[in-house]
Design an enzyme around this catalytic site. Structure first.
Site, mmCIF file in Angstrom:
data_model
loop_
_atom_site.group_PDB
_atom_site.id
_atom_site.type_symbol
_atom_site.label_atom_id
_atom_site.label_comp_id
_atom_site.label_asym_id
_atom_site.label_seq_id
_atom_site.Cartn_x
_atom_site.Cartn_y
_atom_site.Cartn_z
ATOM 1 N N ALA A 115 -103.551 -54.023 -11.993
ATOM 2 C CA ALA A 115 -104.536 -53.513 -12.957
ATOM 3 C C ALA A 115 -104.860 -54.498 -14.081
ATOM 4 O O ALA A 115 -105.902 -54.372 -14.733
ATOM 5 C CB ALA A 115 -104.027 -52.209 -13.556
ATOM 6 N N SER A 116 -103.984 -55.464 -14.299
ATOM 7 C CA SER A 116 -104.241 -56.413 -15.382
ATOM 8 C C SER A 116 -105.219 -57.509 -14.953
ATOM 9 O O SER A 116 -105.639 -58.328 -15.755
ATOM 10 C CB SER A 116 -102.925 -57.071 -15.805
ATOM 11 O OG SER A 116 -102.316 -57.652 -14.653
ATOM 12 N N ASP A 170 -108.480 -59.574 -12.782
ATOM 13 C CA ASP A 170 -109.920 -59.761 -12.914
ATOM 14 C C ASP A 170 -110.727 -58.700 -12.156
ATOM 15 O O ASP A 170 -111.630 -58.065 -12.697
ATOM 16 C CB ASP A 170 -110.191 -61.171 -12.352
ATOM 17 C CG ASP A 170 -111.623 -61.562 -12.419
ATOM 18 O OD1 ASP A 170 -112.157 -61.560 -13.542
ATOM 19 O OD2 ASP A 170 -112.224 -61.855 -11.364
ATOM 20 N N LEU A 171 -110.380 -58.477 -10.901
ATOM 21 C CA LEU A 171 -111.147 -57.538 -10.079
ATOM 22 C C LEU A 171 -111.026 -56.113 -10.617
ATOM 23 O O LEU A 171 -112.011 -55.366 -10.654
ATOM 24 C CB LEU A 171 -110.649 -57.578 -8.627
ATOM 25 C CG LEU A 171 -111.458 -56.750 -7.640
ATOM 26 C CD1 LEU A 171 -112.799 -57.402 -7.358
ATOM 27 C CD2 LEU A 171 -110.707 -56.539 -6.331
ATOM 28 N N HIS A 223 -118.243 -61.274 5.013
ATOM 29 C CA HIS A 223 -119.488 -60.642 4.561
ATOM 30 C C HIS A 223 -120.664 -60.878 5.530
ATOM 31 O O HIS A 223 -121.318 -59.935 5.972
ATOM 32 C CB HIS A 223 -119.880 -61.142 3.169
ATOM 33 C CG HIS A 223 -118.810 -60.951 2.136
ATOM 34 N ND1 HIS A 223 -117.919 -59.913 2.169
ATOM 35 C CD2 HIS A 223 -118.482 -61.671 1.020
ATOM 36 C CE1 HIS A 223 -117.097 -59.991 1.133
ATOM 37 N NE2 HIS A 223 -117.421 -61.058 0.421
ATOM 38 N N LYS A 254 -125.911 -69.288 6.404
ATOM 39 C CA LYS A 254 -125.841 -70.332 5.376
ATOM 40 C C LYS A 254 -125.201 -69.693 4.146
ATOM 41 O O LYS A 254 -125.620 -68.614 3.725
ATOM 42 C CB LYS A 254 -127.256 -70.809 5.074
ATOM 43 C CG LYS A 254 -127.325 -71.990 4.141
ATOM 44 C CD LYS A 254 -128.677 -72.699 4.228
ATOM 45 C CE LYS A 254 -129.778 -71.946 3.526
ATOM 46 N NZ LYS A 254 -131.010 -72.724 3.363
ATOM 47 N N LYS A 311 -143.684 -59.950 6.667
ATOM 48 C CA LYS A 311 -144.810 -60.884 6.538
ATOM 49 C C LYS A 311 -145.745 -60.678 7.718
ATOM 50 O O LYS A 311 -145.332 -60.805 8.869
ATOM 51 C CB LYS A 311 -144.299 -62.312 6.520
ATOM 52 C CG LYS A 311 -143.427 -62.593 5.325
ATOM 53 C CD LYS A 311 -143.188 -64.059 5.157
ATOM 54 C CE LYS A 311 -142.368 -64.260 3.898
ATOM 55 N NZ LYS A 311 -142.085 -65.660 3.640
ATOM 56 N N ARG A 346 -130.372 -77.587 -3.499
ATOM 57 C CA ARG A 346 -130.566 -76.689 -2.350
ATOM 58 C C ARG A 346 -129.495 -76.865 -1.283
ATOM 59 O O ARG A 346 -129.582 -76.266 -0.215
ATOM 60 C CB ARG A 346 -131.945 -76.911 -1.742
ATOM 61 C CG ARG A 346 -133.021 -76.364 -2.615
ATOM 62 C CD ARG A 346 -134.412 -76.730 -2.149
ATOM 63 N NE ARG A 346 -135.353 -76.270 -3.149
ATOM 64 C CZ ARG A 346 -135.901 -75.060 -3.160
ATOM 65 N NH1 ARG A 346 -135.611 -74.208 -2.206
ATOM 66 N NH2 ARG A 346 -136.718 -74.712 -4.118
HETATM 67 P P1 NDP Z 1 -105.804 -61.879 -10.074
HETATM 68 O O1 NDP Z 1 -105.397 -63.278 -9.825
HETATM 69 O O2 NDP Z 1 -106.470 -61.570 -11.370
HETATM 70 O O3 NDP Z 1 -104.494 -61.007 -9.866
HETATM 71 C C1 NDP Z 1 -104.384 -59.631 -10.143
HETATM 72 C C2 NDP Z 1 -103.056 -59.359 -10.807
HETATM 73 O O4 NDP Z 1 -102.007 -59.679 -9.899
HETATM 74 C C3 NDP Z 1 -102.815 -60.223 -12.018
HETATM 75 O O5 NDP Z 1 -103.351 -59.632 -13.163
HETATM 76 C C4 NDP Z 1 -101.312 -60.312 -12.066
HETATM 77 O O6 NDP Z 1 -100.807 -59.167 -12.758
HETATM 78 C C5 NDP Z 1 -100.891 -60.207 -10.628
HETATM 79 N N1 NDP Z 1 -100.567 -61.531 -10.093
HETATM 80 C C6 NDP Z 1 -101.358 -62.631 -10.080
HETATM 81 N N2 NDP Z 1 -100.729 -63.661 -9.498
HETATM 82 C C7 NDP Z 1 -99.524 -63.218 -9.138
HETATM 83 C C8 NDP Z 1 -98.416 -63.810 -8.492
HETATM 84 N N3 NDP Z 1 -98.454 -65.078 -8.075
HETATM 85 N N4 NDP Z 1 -97.320 -63.066 -8.279
HETATM 86 C C9 NDP Z 1 -97.287 -61.799 -8.659
HETATM 87 N N5 NDP Z 1 -98.319 -61.183 -9.285
HETATM 88 C C10 NDP Z 1 -99.407 -61.877 -9.523
HETATM 89 O O7 NDP Z 1 -106.673 -61.419 -8.853
HETATM 90 P P2 NDP Z 1 -108.094 -60.726 -8.828
HETATM 91 O O8 NDP Z 1 -108.088 -59.536 -9.703
HETATM 92 O O9 NDP Z 1 -109.139 -61.737 -9.007
HETATM 93 O O10 NDP Z 1 -108.202 -60.278 -7.295
HETATM 94 C C11 NDP Z 1 -107.364 -59.294 -6.732
HETATM 95 C C12 NDP Z 1 -107.541 -59.268 -5.233
HETATM 96 O O11 NDP Z 1 -108.883 -59.045 -4.911
HETATM 97 C C13 NDP Z 1 -107.183 -60.578 -4.544
HETATM 98 O O12 NDP Z 1 -106.655 -60.275 -3.288
HETATM 99 C C14 NDP Z 1 -108.509 -61.275 -4.409
HETATM 100 O O13 NDP Z 1 -108.509 -62.179 -3.339
HETATM 101 C C15 NDP Z 1 -109.419 -60.109 -4.143
HETATM 102 N N6 NDP Z 1 -110.807 -60.325 -4.547
HETATM 103 C C16 NDP Z 1 -111.158 -60.643 -5.844
HETATM 104 C C17 NDP Z 1 -112.472 -60.792 -6.215
HETATM 105 C C18 NDP Z 1 -112.856 -61.094 -7.635
HETATM 106 O O14 NDP Z 1 -114.045 -61.108 -7.918
HETATM 107 N N7 NDP Z 1 -111.941 -61.315 -8.541
HETATM 108 C C19 NDP Z 1 -113.569 -60.628 -5.229
HETATM 109 C C20 NDP Z 1 -113.106 -60.258 -3.912
HETATM 110 C C21 NDP Z 1 -111.778 -60.123 -3.596
HETATM 111 P P3 NDP Z 1 -99.431 -59.160 -13.547
HETATM 112 O O15 NDP Z 1 -99.082 -60.560 -13.884
HETATM 113 O O16 NDP Z 1 -99.710 -58.300 -14.724
HETATM 114 O O17 NDP Z 1 -98.502 -58.526 -12.567
HETATM 115 C C1 BG6 Z 2 -116.319 -62.348 -2.890
HETATM 116 C C2 BG6 Z 2 -116.051 -63.811 -2.821
HETATM 117 O O1 BG6 Z 2 -115.847 -61.720 -1.741
HETATM 118 O O2 BG6 Z 2 -117.715 -62.147 -3.002
HETATM 119 C C3 BG6 Z 2 -116.624 -64.530 -4.026
HETATM 120 O O3 BG6 Z 2 -114.648 -64.022 -2.772
HETATM 121 C C4 BG6 Z 2 -118.082 -64.189 -4.205
HETATM 122 O O4 BG6 Z 2 -116.460 -65.922 -3.889
HETATM 123 C C5 BG6 Z 2 -118.297 -62.699 -4.162
HETATM 124 O O5 BG6 Z 2 -118.498 -64.699 -5.460
HETATM 125 C C6 BG6 Z 2 -119.771 -62.361 -4.163
HETATM 126 O O6 BG6 Z 2 -119.948 -60.977 -4.292
HETATM 127 P P1 BG6 Z 2 -121.283 -60.391 -4.926
HETATM 128 O O7 BG6 Z 2 -121.142 -58.931 -4.741
HETATM 129 O O8 BG6 Z 2 -121.299 -60.824 -6.346
HETATM 130 O O9 BG6 Z 2 -122.401 -61.004 -4.152
#
Ligand code: NDP
Ligand code: BG6
Length: 513
Positions: free
Chosen positions: A40-41, A43-44, A268, A361, A413, A496
């Site tokens: 939960a902490s 990015d996603l 995708h 592409k 088109k 491009r």
């Molecule tokens: P993060 O790198 O932000 O990781 C999520 C959380 O996991 C962190 O806040 C951290 O929480 C914990 N974490 C990170 N690295 C480690 C580690 N090495 N060991 C243990 N815990 C760790 O990932 P995202 O939120 O970006 O992505 C989550 C998942 O979604 C991934 O599988 C990613 O591939 C997938 N994904 C992400 C997208 C995006 O836009 N961000 C798009 C599509 C897929 P804490 O330290 O508090 O435990």
């Molecule tokens: C994710 C990829 O699955 O999709 C990213 O890991 C990419 O690299 C993203 O930026 C694109 O998603 P959207 O919905 O913004 O087109």
């Protein structure tokens, strides 16, 4: 169910009504849904999952009793989680009324538990806290694994052994990457299946939750005019194009291990291709649809090295601003050959698509951002009007474009007479522009997918045999690219992309749209 989907297609029933029917609020013993966002902490979670959950709440799509738990290692109180989440919630443009009030109500249902991903004890404490919120009702539990893939299995193990529901369903949403080749993906599936049944695993590909991707089947199968044309007889080529106008900034560490082919194409774009090219499913039931998708994937030829062009962006200065090269990112190894761009020609060896190139592409740091499907039709045989187009007959063919994003649209088109006394033709668009036609804002893909997972609708999630088939197509070429250390064609940030993509298309008589 099939019936439910048909009803939804005809907008007979709101999602809320279908929840009631699916047994969420039967018999006095009302059930609850507890959603745990693992990671939960991250990015996603912040960018997509919490905002999507709030949007569902705002639209009245969540069941009456629900609880949301954030789980991660970071130390945070409930209040701190709420504060973090509140910064990314937005209200839809439709009806902004009561937005702040709704947000407050929503945040009150959000909690946080700090724990390790590999600790059954920590998950057992979560279980206890969930039970308190569930108050003795039938508990249904959804875990969203929003964590890096190396800790998927630990988290699944602990969640399933220590925090799965005792009397309702337990489901787990898994984010990609699902491995990085056939072997690692099979190993991941095998490990997941030690703790979960296939029915409990919801592999997400968020492109399947995008409005226009979902609409593909409606377009094909509910309009008489498209399906008869949907074959080698009328279609010359199909293009699946993804581009972003920014680089991998901040995600270089993840990206370098995967590259654009695994990040975008294998999932995708291939998913879109499967939906586009599949035969008519027996019904709209998830298994019927997924059966047809698997068949298409298994009819495809594994991608050949000579049918791939790879590129990587290099630094570029424009208007006094210098944009970085991919390898300028500190988290990317010096001299990395990981592709940030790829173009590929794929073929489906079945009766419908024999010989039709499907060109993909995908690239980062290009001149624009978008995703679209372009269907180029053949020439009109013996076209009476060919001479009105001069020598460029390519210009005279029909093209159907499905613009997935941004600014969703479907346009065709066609050749048209320019009004006036002479006989001049031009190509004009029959245009379905979503913003002009529909006033309702389009929901984010994550909203639809989360709702489906809660409702147990698997149609838009990836089944394990689909995943195997997808990896079989790309694994050999990925290995070859890596073993032979093929050098990507460098292209300037914001351009491009590599010119090689045009040569590849030209080999198959195709011009990118
Ligand atoms: P993060 O790198 O932000 O990781 C999520 C959380 O996991 C962190 O806040 C951290 O929480 C914990 N974490 C990170 N690295 C480690 C580690 N090495 N060991 C243990 N815990 C760790 O990932 P995202 O939120 O970006 O992505 C989550 C998942 O979604 C991934 O599988 C990613 O591939 C997938 N994904 C992400 C997208 C995006 O836009 N961000 C798009 C599509 C897929 P804490 O330290 O508090 O435990
Ligand atoms: C994710 C990829 O699955 O999709 C990213 O890991 C990419 O690299 C993203 O930026 C694109 O998603 P959207 O919905 O913004 O087109």
């Amino acid at each position: 169910s099939h019936k439910q989907l048909n009803a939804e297609l005809l907008s007979v029933k709101s999602p809320k009504e279908s929840l009631v029917e699916d047994g969420f609020e039967k018999d006095g013993n009302e059930s609850t849904v507890s959603i745990t966002v693992v990671g939960a902490s991250g990015d996603l979670a912040k960018k997509k999952i919490f905002p999507a959950l709030f949007a569902l709440y705002y639209e009245d799509c969540l069941p009456k009793h629900f609880t949301i738990y954030g789980y991660a290692r970071s130390k945070m109180t409930d209040a701190e989680l709420r504060n973090m989440v509140s910064r990314t919630l937005t209200c839809r443009i439709d009806k902004r009324e009561n937005c702040n009030e709704k947000m407050e109500q929503f945040l009150k249902r959000c909690f946080y538990h700090s724990g390790q991903y590999d600790s059954q004890e920590h998950f057992a404490v979560l279980d206890k806290k969930l039970k308190e919120q569930e108050g003795g009702r039938t508990s249904n539990r959804l875990f969203y694994l929003s964590i890096p893939p190396n800790i998927f299995i630990d988290a699944v193990k602990c969640a399933s052994l220590s925090a799965s529901s005792g009397n309702g369903w337990t489901r787990v949403i898994v984010e990609k990457p699902f491995g990085r080749d056939s072997e690692s993906s099979a190993a991941l599936t095998k490990s997941l299946k030690q703790y979960l049944t296939e029915d409990q695993i919801f592999r997400i590909d968020h492109y399947l939750g995008k409005e226009l991707v979902e609409n593909l089947s409606v377009l094909r199968f509910s309009n008489l005019i498209f399906e008869p044309l949907w074959s080698r007889q009328y279609i010359r080529n199909v293009q699946l194009i993804f581009s972003e106008d920014f680089g991998t900034e901040g995600r270089g560490g993840y990206f370098d291990h995967y590259g654009i082919i695994r990040d975008i194409m294998q999932n995708h774009l291939l998913q879109i291709l499967a939906l586009f090219a599949m035969e008519t499913p027996v019904s709209l039931d998830a298994e019927d649809i997924r059966n047809e998708k698997v068949k298409v994937l298994r009819s495809m030829r594994p991608l050949q090295l000579e049918d791939v062009v790879i590129g990587q962006y290099k630094s570029h200065t424009r208007g006094g601003v210098t944009y970085p090269a991919y390898t300028d990112d500190k988290t990317v190894p010096v001299g990395s050959l990981t592709p940030t761009f790829a173009a590929a020609a794929l073929f489906i060896d079945n009766a419908r698509w024999d010989g039709v190139p499907f060109l993909m592409k995908a690239g980062k740091a290009l001149h624009n951002k978008g995703a679209e499907i372009r269907v180029q039709f053949r020439h009109v045989p013996g076209n009476l009007y060919n001479r009105n187009f001069g020598t460029d007959l390519d210009r005279a063919t029909n093209e159907l474009v499905i613009r997935v994003q941004p600014d969703e649209a479907i346009y065709l088109k066609i050749n048209n007479k320019v009004p006036g006394l002479g006989m001049k033709l031009d190509r004009s668009n029959l245009n379905l522009h979503y913003a002009a036609r529909y006033s309702k804002e389009i929901p984010d893909a994550y909203e639809r997918l989360l709702l489906d997972a809660i409702e147990g609708e698997r149609r838009l999630f990836i089944r394990s045999d689909e995943l195997d088939a997808a990896w079989s197509l790309f694994t050999p070429v990925l290995k070859e690219l890596e073993e032979k250390k093929i050098i990507p064609e460098y292209y300037p940030y914001g351009s491009r992309g590599p010119v090689g993509a045009h040569y590849l298309a030209a080999r198959y008589n195709v011009r990118w749209g």
